[in-house]
Motif scaffolding. Structure first.
Motif, mmCIF file in Angstrom:
data_model
loop_
_atom_site.group_PDB
_atom_site.id
_atom_site.type_symbol
_atom_site.label_atom_id
_atom_site.label_comp_id
_atom_site.label_asym_id
_atom_site.label_seq_id
_atom_site.Cartn_x
_atom_site.Cartn_y
_atom_site.Cartn_z
ATOM 1 N N SER A 26 6.716 11.205 9.012
ATOM 2 C CA SER A 26 5.276 11.373 8.767
ATOM 3 C C SER A 26 4.726 12.490 9.636
ATOM 4 C CB SER A 26 4.522 10.069 9.064
ATOM 5 O OG SER A 26 4.914 9.035 8.181
ATOM 6 N N LYS A 27 5.199 12.546 10.883
ATOM 7 C CA LYS A 27 4.760 13.603 11.787
ATOM 8 C C LYS A 27 5.295 14.964 11.348
ATOM 9 C CE LYS A 27 4.025 10.713 15.847
ATOM 10 N NZ LYS A 27 4.298 10.497 17.287
ATOM 11 N N LEU A 75 0.825 -1.216 0.000
ATOM 12 C CA LEU A 75 0.000 0.000 0.000
ATOM 13 C C LEU A 75 0.855 1.261 0.000
ATOM 14 C CD1 LEU A 75 -2.879 -0.818 2.527
ATOM 15 C CD2 LEU A 75 -3.038 -0.646 0.047
ATOM 16 N N LYS A 76 2.064 1.150 0.574
ATOM 17 C CA LYS A 76 2.977 2.300 0.653
ATOM 18 C C LYS A 76 2.279 3.524 1.253
ATOM 19 C CE LYS A 76 6.630 0.348 -1.064
ATOM 20 N NZ LYS A 76 7.797 0.087 -0.208
ATOM 21 N N THR A 77 1.677 3.329 2.428
ATOM 22 C CA THR A 77 1.079 4.468 3.122
ATOM 23 C C THR A 77 2.198 5.422 3.554
ATOM 24 O OG1 THR A 77 1.178 3.361 5.277
ATOM 25 C CG2 THR A 77 -0.821 3.040 3.967
ATOM 26 N N ILE A 78 1.838 6.626 3.957
ATOM 27 C CA ILE A 78 2.840 7.625 4.320
ATOM 28 C C ILE A 78 3.783 7.114 5.423
ATOM 29 C CG2 ILE A 78 3.211 9.962 5.210
ATOM 30 C CD1 ILE A 78 2.121 9.937 2.379
ATOM 31 N N PRO A 79 3.261 6.524 6.530
ATOM 32 C CA PRO A 79 4.174 6.007 7.559
ATOM 33 C C PRO A 79 5.056 4.859 7.058
ATOM 34 C CG PRO A 79 1.990 6.314 8.464
ATOM 35 C CD PRO A 79 1.864 6.469 6.982
ATOM 36 N N GLN A 80 4.531 4.015 6.157
ATOM 37 C CA GLN A 80 5.352 2.949 5.590
ATOM 38 C C GLN A 80 6.465 3.522 4.725
ATOM 39 O OE1 GLN A 80 2.366 0.642 3.544
ATOM 40 N NE2 GLN A 80 2.159 -0.824 5.209
#
Length: 275
Positions: A207-208, A195-200
């Protein structure tokens, strides 16, 4: 006490809470553009219940829910079905209260919501949904939410979808993006790596930092273009940033699903008190 807990879980897992958040964001649009969204915000809330429960049903059928949600859905699917039937009847009734132009505004965002879960894309013999496109998840959510809560109420009220409305849509896009980050942090150990989410992709700290950078952008644009009502969204943005700061993968059960999701509700209530 047990009944109160069951009702609370139904409020959260039945997507009533998220629907109230969408309703609040549509109401915030009314505060900014000085009109009462009325039926349009209720319509969006009902649409949210139906669409989110549909997504959850698809996940349930595909056994793609986390264990506690799968167990809850199995136990409550009958009553959830009847509630959605009643919500659907109210939704259909409200459809006929709006003009065609207003409803047309919803089509691209409604289609995006359906494609988010339905497997319609094929690549090398494998079928994908929009949700499976690497990095696309958070953008799909932010575009859909911000689009419907800004453009639909404005169109229903008969106002022009001009440059100010488009700017407010961009601000709400950034706001929803910011609100979604704690959810992606929560799910970082559960989401497929593809998925490559932002945190990943960036990791927890970066990310923060991205979220705090978005906060500064929102603050600047709010003060520059919406100085009379800027304090409303500044309150919501700062609140969202605080929740992001304390976000972690092993956060408490309702940290994101209740408290973070409630930020638009708190923001609207603050706006009502402020104005």
């Amino acid at each position: 006490m047990k009944k109160i807990k069951s009702l609370f879980e139904f409020y959260i897992h039945g997507n009533i809470h998220v629907a109230l958040s969408v309703w609040s964001m549509a109401q915030i649009t009314g505060l900014y553009f000085d009109f009462s969204p009325g039926k349009s915000s209720l319509f969006l809330a009902l649409a949210t219940i139906l669409s989110y429960n549909f997504i959850r049903y698809v996940k349930y059928k595909n056994k793609d829910l986390q264990n506690h949600l799968y167990a809850w859905f199995s136990l409550n699917k009958t009553i959830l079905l009847w509630i959605n039937v009643l919500v659907g009847i109210a939704f259909v009734y409200l459809v006929f209260q709006f003009n065609i132009q207003a409803l047309l505004v919803l089509i691209p965002f409604g289609v995006a919501t359906l494609l988010y879960m339905l497997p319609v894309l094929k690549w090398k013999g494998t079928t994908y949904s929009f949700r499976k496109i690497p990095g696309f998840k958070i953008f799909c959510i932010a575009i859909s939410w911000s689009g419907v809560v800004v453009f639909f109420p404005i169109q229903v009220h008969g106002m022009e979808l001009g440059s100010l409305a488009i700017l407010f849509f961009r601000l709400q896009f950034l706001f929803v993006f910011l609100l979604t980050l704690p959810f992606d942090i929560r799910d970082v150990n559960f989401d497929d790596n593809g998925l490559k989410t932002i945190p990943q992709w960036l990791g927890l700290n970066y990310s923060k930092i991205l979220g705090f950078s978005i906060t500064l952008i929102i603050a600047f644009l709010q003060l520059h273009y919406f100085y009379k009502t800027a304090v409303i969204m500044l309150f919501g943005t700062i609140l969202a940033s605080l929740f992001l700061f304390f976000s972690k993968p092993n956060q408490s059960k309702y940290y994101a699903s209740f408290w973070v999701e409630a930020v638009p509700i708190f923001t609207y209530l603050f706006g009502v008190l402020f104005l």
